[in-house]
Motif scaffolding. Sequence first.
Motif, PDB file in Angstrom:
ATOM      1  N   ILE A 144      73.610 -13.604  46.524  1.00  9.75           N
ATOM      2  CA  ILE A 144      73.624 -14.958  45.943  1.00  9.75           C
ATOM      3  C   ILE A 144      74.188 -14.869  44.522  1.00  9.75           C
TER       4      ILE A 144
ATOM      5  N   LEU B  58      66.274 -20.496  49.407  1.00 10.40           N
ATOM      6  CA  LEU B  58      67.592 -20.180  48.827  1.00 10.40           C
ATOM      7  C   LEU B  58      68.471 -19.534  49.893  1.00 10.40           C
TER       8      LEU B  58
ATOM      9  N   LYS C 240      74.670 -20.330  42.268  1.00 11.63           N
ATOM     10  CA  LYS C 240      73.696 -21.063  43.123  1.00 11.63           C
ATOM     11  C   LYS C 240      72.308 -21.027  42.476  1.00 11.63           C
ATOM     12  N   VAL C 241      72.132 -20.050  41.574  1.00 15.52           N
ATOM     13  CA  VAL C 241      70.846 -19.852  40.896  1.00 15.52           C
ATOM     14  C   VAL C 241      71.138 -19.601  39.431  1.00 15.52           C
TER      15      VAL C 241
ATOM     16  N   ALA D 142      69.436 -23.850  41.772  1.00 16.79           N
ATOM     17  CA  ALA D 142      68.016 -23.490  41.650  1.00 16.79           C
ATOM     18  C   ALA D 142      67.810 -22.838  40.289  1.00 16.79           C
TER      19      ALA D 142
ATOM     20  N   ALA E 120      62.255 -15.936  42.099  1.00 18.03           N
ATOM     21  CA  ALA E 120      63.450 -16.253  42.907  1.00 18.03           C
ATOM     22  C   ALA E 120      63.416 -15.484  44.230  1.00 18.03           C
TER      23      ALA E 120
ATOM     24  N   CYS F  49      61.221 -17.234  46.618  1.00 17.85           N
ATOM     25  CA  CYS F  49      61.888 -18.421  47.186  1.00 17.85           C
ATOM     26  C   CYS F  49      62.900 -18.012  48.253  1.00 17.85           C
ATOM     27  N   VAL F  50      63.590 -16.891  48.045  1.00 16.77           N
ATOM     28  CA  VAL F  50      64.500 -16.385  49.091  1.00 16.77           C
ATOM     29  C   VAL F  50      63.679 -16.043  50.332  1.00 16.77           C
TER      30      VAL F  50
END
Length: 356
Positions: free
Chosen positions: A8, A356, A83-84, A107, A347, A350-351
Amino acid sequence: MVTRDKKIPVGVLGATGMVGQRFIELLQGHPWFELVALGASDKHNGRPYAEVTGWRLSGSDMPASAAKLPVVACRPDAMPQVKVVFSALPGEIAGEIEVAFAQAGVAVFSNAKNHRMGADVPLLIPEVNADHIAAIPRQQKQRGWSGFIVTNANCSSTPLVMALKPLQQAFGISKVLVTTMQSISGAGYPGLPSYDILDNAIPYIGGEEEKVESETLKMLGEWQEGQGFVDAPLVVSAHCNRVATREGHLECASIQLERQASPEEIIAAWENYVPESQAARLPSAPERALLYRREIDRPQTLRDRDAGNGMTVTLGRLRPCPLFSYKFVMLGHNTVRGAAGGSILNAEWCVNKGLL
Ligand code: NAP
């Protein structure tokens, strides 16, 4: 552990500062995230990171992959590929910038104070309140954005809450009194003038005591689908002090338990604590989130702050308290567990949960 075919693309906001540099160090070689963008104030004007940044971290060099990246403004249109973003921006400016990224579908994992107490914003430590990410869909719906904001706690709240969670779960807690001895890196770079902090301890850090007292209740509280965040029913009183150590916040706490427990039971609650996020074996998770040391004079800031690559909170000196039930000491690395490392772990969680 989740595996990914494609990394990502991520950016760091406030990349030149204390926490920003930790992000860059910890993201090097990350299995899921690839650092592609660096942001700071407009003055850097796209110049390479190595040209505008003095590397302040001991024990590592500036990663070559970051050294050549341009330092751009903290705007979504200046880093459209991400993306993050991991935000290490000062509170004075972080709020609006983070909103702009969330609106642009990014995000945001923030270290700043601005959104921590938001009614639809998780204040997340995966080992403590992993289920608080349930607030994210509501946040996206209410705010009408496709990105989201997740925050991590103040660097002095983090070790405290991690120490309290297993005890809250096993015995209940009604009162907490905590006194912190916080290192100078907690104030960013350059932080306090050396003339003010060398040979000194300062019994005031603006806003810090209020943060510890409120953030602890949110993190130890519950997310209820119909109601939102409900604070934990306990009282916290904090004394926050700045001391002349470089990194690592040492904290002394006295706690009132709701049910009686022996010292052995308390230590067992810490040592046997394996939350869902720990079982998920996230890349940045230490082998043990909590480590109890039995030596009479540990934890010590210098000797224990790097436990678990800075992600383990070290506990010690559990003994009866004449005022409350027990007292003990804890230590957390402020720029790793209390900032960049904690944010990266958020993070990863969240993945792991498919966000994500
Ligand atoms: P810091 O060393 O002062 O770094 C601040 C960063 O923000 C620098 O990269 C700076 O870049 C950038 N910046 C300043 N003004 C800007 C602007 N107008 N627009 C864009 N970028 C700007 O601070 P820090 O200690 O890393 O803290 C960062 C955040 O993390 C703060 O919100 C802090 O409260 C929080 N935090 C810190 C710790 C800790 O232990 N230090 C722990 C937990 C949370 P320039 O090169 O452009 O000046």
